[in-house]
Design an enzyme around this catalytic site. Structure first.
Site, mmCIF file in Angstrom:
data_model
loop_
_atom_site.group_PDB
_atom_site.id
_atom_site.type_symbol
_atom_site.label_atom_id
_atom_site.label_comp_id
_atom_site.label_asym_id
_atom_site.label_seq_id
_atom_site.Cartn_x
_atom_site.Cartn_y
_atom_site.Cartn_z
ATOM 1 N N SER A 139 30.557 36.273 22.484
ATOM 2 C CA SER A 139 29.113 36.248 22.744
ATOM 3 C C SER A 139 28.451 35.618 21.517
ATOM 4 O O SER A 139 29.062 35.581 20.439
ATOM 5 C CB SER A 139 28.636 37.703 22.908
ATOM 6 N N TYR A 152 28.589 46.893 20.475
ATOM 7 C CA TYR A 152 28.916 45.748 21.338
ATOM 8 C C TYR A 152 29.038 44.473 20.503
ATOM 9 O O TYR A 152 30.018 43.731 20.627
ATOM 10 C CB TYR A 152 27.850 45.583 22.427
HETATM 11 N N1 LIG Z 1 25.546 38.135 30.574
HETATM 12 C C1 LIG Z 1 25.321 37.963 29.295
HETATM 13 O O1 LIG Z 1 24.142 37.894 28.872
HETATM 14 C C2 LIG Z 1 26.462 37.795 28.334
HETATM 15 C C3 LIG Z 1 26.203 37.222 27.079
HETATM 16 C C4 LIG Z 1 27.257 37.071 26.185
HETATM 17 C C5 LIG Z 1 28.528 37.469 26.533
HETATM 18 N N2 LIG Z 1 28.766 38.029 27.741
HETATM 19 C C6 LIG Z 1 30.137 38.453 28.048
HETATM 20 O O2 LIG Z 1 30.566 37.801 29.226
HETATM 21 C C7 LIG Z 1 31.587 38.589 29.848
HETATM 22 C C8 LIG Z 1 31.282 38.698 31.327
HETATM 23 O O3 LIG Z 1 30.104 39.452 31.504
HETATM 24 P P1 LIG Z 1 29.006 39.117 32.611
HETATM 25 O O4 LIG Z 1 27.766 38.755 31.910
HETATM 26 O O5 LIG Z 1 29.544 38.184 33.596
HETATM 27 O O6 LIG Z 1 28.762 40.581 33.215
HETATM 28 P P2 LIG Z 1 29.070 41.227 34.653
HETATM 29 O O7 LIG Z 1 28.383 40.447 35.721
HETATM 30 O O8 LIG Z 1 28.747 42.665 34.501
HETATM 31 O O9 LIG Z 1 30.641 41.034 34.833
HETATM 32 C C9 LIG Z 1 31.591 41.837 34.182
HETATM 33 C C10 LIG Z 1 32.922 41.689 34.871
HETATM 34 O O10 LIG Z 1 33.870 42.540 34.199
HETATM 35 C C11 LIG Z 1 34.443 43.432 35.155
HETATM 36 N N3 LIG Z 1 34.700 44.725 34.533
HETATM 37 C C12 LIG Z 1 33.780 45.597 34.055
HETATM 38 N N4 LIG Z 1 34.394 46.697 33.593
HETATM 39 C C13 LIG Z 1 35.720 46.503 33.784
HETATM 40 C C14 LIG Z 1 36.864 47.291 33.524
HETATM 41 N N5 LIG Z 1 36.761 48.493 32.972
HETATM 42 N N6 LIG Z 1 38.084 46.789 33.847
HETATM 43 C C15 LIG Z 1 38.198 45.575 34.426
HETATM 44 N N7 LIG Z 1 37.149 44.782 34.694
HETATM 45 C C16 LIG Z 1 35.922 45.240 34.382
HETATM 46 C C17 LIG Z 1 33.408 43.540 36.278
HETATM 47 O O11 LIG Z 1 33.999 43.834 37.516
HETATM 48 P P3 LIG Z 1 34.000 45.257 38.269
HETATM 49 O O12 LIG Z 1 32.665 45.883 38.012
HETATM 50 O O13 LIG Z 1 34.203 44.876 39.698
HETATM 51 O O14 LIG Z 1 35.126 45.968 37.677
HETATM 52 C C18 LIG Z 1 32.894 42.106 36.319
HETATM 53 O O15 LIG Z 1 33.748 41.300 37.063
HETATM 54 C C19 LIG Z 1 31.619 39.917 29.101
HETATM 55 O O16 LIG Z 1 32.694 39.915 28.194
HETATM 56 C C20 LIG Z 1 30.297 39.937 28.353
HETATM 57 O O17 LIG Z 1 30.374 40.699 27.185
HETATM 58 C C21 LIG Z 1 27.753 38.196 28.657
#
Ligand SMILES: NC(=O)c1ccc[n+]([C@@H]2O[C@H](COP(=O)([O-])OP(=O)(O)OC[C@H]3O[C@@H](n4cnc5c(N)ncnc54)[C@H](OP(=O)(O)O)[C@@H]3O)[C@@H](O)[C@H]2O)c1
Length: 253
Positions: A139, A152
């Site tokens: 991130s 985080y």
């Molecule tokens: N969105 C942002 O602003 C942002 C910014 C910087 C970095 N990121 C990073 O990007 C990555 C993806 O996040 P996102 O933004 O796409 O959020 P998201 O829409 O909440 O997606 C998270 C994914 O991880 C899965 N997940 C959650 N808990 C899990 C567990 N215990 N075991 C296995 N899978 C799990 C969820 O699936 P299920 O719920 O179906 O398990 C979902 O597919 C993360 O690493 C996050 O830290 C996000």
């Protein structure tokens, strides 16, 4: 043996967008997340739309030992992972002292331990084949401390540091390791982290497109978005003060 791109957290958000991006480039995909019904639906959708092979595994990666379990399931199914995308992750927003410790413990296992172990296990196979690629999702939070989202951001600093070291260690053996550092992106992330969505968030599809393109080009730290790249250049102290102000504002009352 058929080759697959394995993406953790592929049911929604950035992981889902990355799965579709890889499939659009005719790569078979393995999808990992916790919700079986959603995984089945995504696997079907991708297979039909892009005419690639899909497989899925239900695995809660926020438990100790889960990464090993997943690795063994993939091996048992006879699937070869040529690209590993460690994307699954979540955040916890608030004052560290007030966030339930169990929640942050699960987050630390998911964001760091499972990511580290999956990288290690699949890397061992890639080294035997003398080829393979790993993309770890950190991130922009990896670049400075983050008041009101402290643990985080620290997990994401771990991801960046670990992945950069892994890249240098394994470059001579033909293994490519890169880190994706998105800024605010439209996904379930804010809701799960307990904060309001950012008004400047990028679409997940755009982040996935940039990630795919830059990873293929050989970029090792990928920061999607001009302003995110610009912000990275600011002094750490300034960035942390800004994060403190911003996260406080995004905290749900
Ligand atoms: N969105 C942002 O602003 C942002 C910014 C910087 C970095 N990121 C990073 O990007 C990555 C993806 O996040 P996102 O933004 O796409 O959020 P998201 O829409 O909440 O997606 C998270 C994914 O991880 C899965 N997940 C959650 N808990 C899990 C567990 N215990 N075991 C296995 N899978 C799990 C969820 O699936 P299920 O719920 O179906 O398990 C979902 O597919 C993360 O690493 C996050 O830290 C996000």
């Amino acid at each position: 043996m058929m080759e697959y791109v394995m993406i953790t957290g592929a049911s929604t958000g950035i992981g889902y967008a990355l799965a579709k991006e890889y499939a659009a480039h005719k790569k078979n995909v393995i999808l990992v997340a916790t919700r079986e019904e959603r995984l089945m639906q995504v696997a079907k959708e991708i297979k039909e739309e892009y005419q690639v092979e899909t497989a899925w595994f239900v695995q809660d990666l926020s438990e100790i030992g889960a990464a090993k379990e997943l690795y063994e399931k993939v091996k048992k199914a006879g699937l070869m992972v040529s690209v590993l995308v460690n994307n699954a992750g979540f955040g916890c927003v608030g004052e560290c002292a007030t966030i339930p410790y169990e929640k942050e413990e699960q987050m630390m296992i998911l964001n760091m331990i499972s990511l580290q172990e999956l990288s290690k296990f699949f890397l061992q196979d890639m080294l035997k084949r003398k080829t393979g690629r790993i993309l770890n999702v950190a991130s922009t939070g990896a670049f400075q401390p983050g008041p009101f989202i402290a643990t985080y951001y620290a997990t994401k600093s771990f991801v960046l540091s670990f992945s950069e070291a892994l890249r240098l260690e394994n470059e001579p053996y033909g293994i490519v390791v890169a880190t994706l550092c998105p800024g605010a992106t439209v996904s379930n992330f804010p809701a799960r982290a307990g904060k309001k969505p950012s008004k400047t968030a990028m679409p997940a599809e755009k982040v996935a497109k940039i990630a795919y393109r830059e990873f293929e080009k050989g970029k090792h730290v990928i920061v999607p978005g001009f302003f995110n790249r610009l912000a990275r250049r600011l002094p750490k102290g300034v960035k942390s003060r800004y994060v403190s102000w911003m996260q406080r504002g995004l905290m749900k009352k």
